[in-house]
Design a protein around this motif. Structure first.
Motif, short mmCIF file in Angstrom:
data_model
loop_
_atom_site.label_atom_id
_atom_site.label_comp_id
_atom_site.label_asym_id
_atom_site.label_seq_id
_atom_site.Cartn_x
_atom_site.Cartn_y
_atom_site.Cartn_z
N ALA A 37 0.84 -1.22 0.11
CA ALA A 37 0.10 0.05 -0.09
C ALA A 37 0.69 1.25 -0.08
N ALA A 38 2.09 1.20 0.77
CA ALA A 38 2.77 2.33 0.82
C ALA A 38 3.43 2.50 -0.61
N ALA A 39 4.04 1.65 -1.17
CA ALA A 39 4.46 1.56 -2.40
C ALA A 39 3.85 2.00 -3.41
N VAL A 40 2.28 1.71 -3.25
CA VAL A 40 1.30 2.15 -4.48
C VAL A 40 1.02 3.65 -4.12
N ARG A 41 1.01 4.30 -2.97
CA ARG A 41 0.65 5.54 -2.75
C ARG A 41 1.93 6.50 -3.28
N LEU A 42 3.09 6.15 -2.89
CA LEU A 42 4.13 6.94 -3.24
C LEU A 42 4.40 6.83 -4.88
N GLU A 44 1.80 6.67 -6.93
CA GLU A 44 1.06 7.53 -7.53
C GLU A 44 1.31 8.97 -7.44
N ARG A 45 2.04 8.95 -6.42
CA ARG A 45 2.32 10.75 -6.16
C ARG A 45 3.62 11.00 -6.68
N ASP A 46 4.54 10.27 -6.52
CA ASP A 46 5.91 10.77 -7.29
C ASP A 46 6.43 10.01 -8.54
N GLY A 47 5.85 9.06 -8.85
CA GLY A 47 6.31 8.22 -10.16
C GLY A 47 7.30 7.28 -9.70
N LEU A 48 7.30 6.00 -10.40
CA LEU A 48 8.13 4.73 -10.15
C LEU A 48 9.61 5.38 -9.99
N ALA A 49 9.88 6.11 -10.97
CA ALA A 49 11.58 6.22 -11.22
C ALA A 49 11.93 7.01 -9.89
N HIS A 50 11.09 7.73 -9.41
CA HIS A 50 11.51 8.62 -8.10
C HIS A 50 11.10 8.27 -6.72
N VAL A 51 10.65 7.14 -6.83
CA VAL A 51 10.35 6.34 -5.50
C VAL A 51 11.67 4.97 -5.13
N THR A 52 11.86 5.22 -4.01
CA THR A 52 13.09 4.31 -3.52
C THR A 52 12.65 3.26 -2.46
N ARG A 126 -10.30 2.78 -4.88
CA ARG A 126 -9.11 3.82 -5.16
C ARG A 126 -7.97 2.85 -5.51
N HIS A 127 -7.67 2.20 -4.44
CA HIS A 127 -6.17 1.43 -4.37
C HIS A 127 -6.31 0.45 -5.42
#
Length: 244
Positions: A37-42, A44-52, A126-127
């Protein structure tokens, strides 16, 4: 549709009682779902390339080391699939009356309960929509999701063939499994689009809140089980005039 991580250390130290094992398994599922769930939220917000992984771990309230106990990469935390069948579910599908209509009815019933208890679906419409958007935007994730669903379908086909007493290569197990999964697909599609806001159809998704929800989220998001059962009832209606 969350991965079920295993740990040989946990297995070795598990007491003989089944109750602690059930509690441990539930905690694993809950942690895996929190990471997902945390990965999906981030994303969605920041884009895959920007999430670590560090960002996902912080969002889920765990350490990066714990993250890697569950998922090898950030992509694997996003690309979920159906959870494995339990022994009881395999028994319900694989044993009993071998008449095709009876097999199909049991298969659909098991799948409805199986998916209704699936943690990513319990996250709400939504998720679920967010998962679909992310997979659609990243073909490498979509390929992993499709591969996991294909493996799940193959598993189901094998169990159905066992009950029918025919080889897994026989067309009847594949046909029955395909019909059952079509019920699931239609039910999930109807559920996921229920309550859709105009803003979401236009490509916007509301304002993020501190809890990771958005201002257009339904506070009492319904379970997909009702739509799954409705789709199953439609199939039964279509087959009602057909011989066993």
């Amino acid at each position: 549709m969350t991965s079920r991580p295993s740990s040989s250390r946990d297995s070795a130290s598990a007491p003989p009682s089944a109750a602690p094992e059930g509690l441990r398994a539930r905690r694993r599922r809950e942690t895996a779902q929190a990471i997902h769930a945390a990965a999906v939220r981030l994303v969605e917000r920041d884009g895959l390339a920007h999430v670590t992984v560090d960002m996902i771990s912080a969002e889920a309230g765990i350490s990066p080391r714990t993250f890697f106990n569950y998922f090898p990469t950030k992509e694997s935390a996003l690309a979920v699939g159906p959870p494995p069948l339990t022994d009881e579910q395999r028994r319900r599908i694989g044993e009993g009356d071998p008449r095709p209509r009876r097999v199909l009815a049991d298969l659909v019933d098991v799948l409805i309960h199986h998916l209704d208890e699936d943690p990513p679906l319990s996250g709400g419409r939504r998720h679920f929509r967010a998962m679909v958007r992310i997979a659609s935007a990243h073909p490498e994730l979509a390929a992993v999701v499709h591969a996991r669903f294909d493996a799940f379908e193959s598993e189901l086909t094998g169990v159905v063939a066992q009950r029918l007493g025919v080889p897994a290569t026989d067309p009847l197990p594949a046909l029955l499994t395909g019909l059952a999964l079509s019920v699931v697909r239609v039910g999930l599609q109807q559920w996921s689009t229920g309550g859709e806001e105009p803003a979401e159809r236009d490509g916007t998704h509301g304002t993020p809140t501190a809890a990771g929800r958005r201002d257009t989220d339904e506070p009492g998001d319904s379970s997909p089980a009702a739509e799954l059962r409705h789709a199953a009832a439609l199939l039964r209606t279509l087959l009602s005039d057909q011989p066993e």
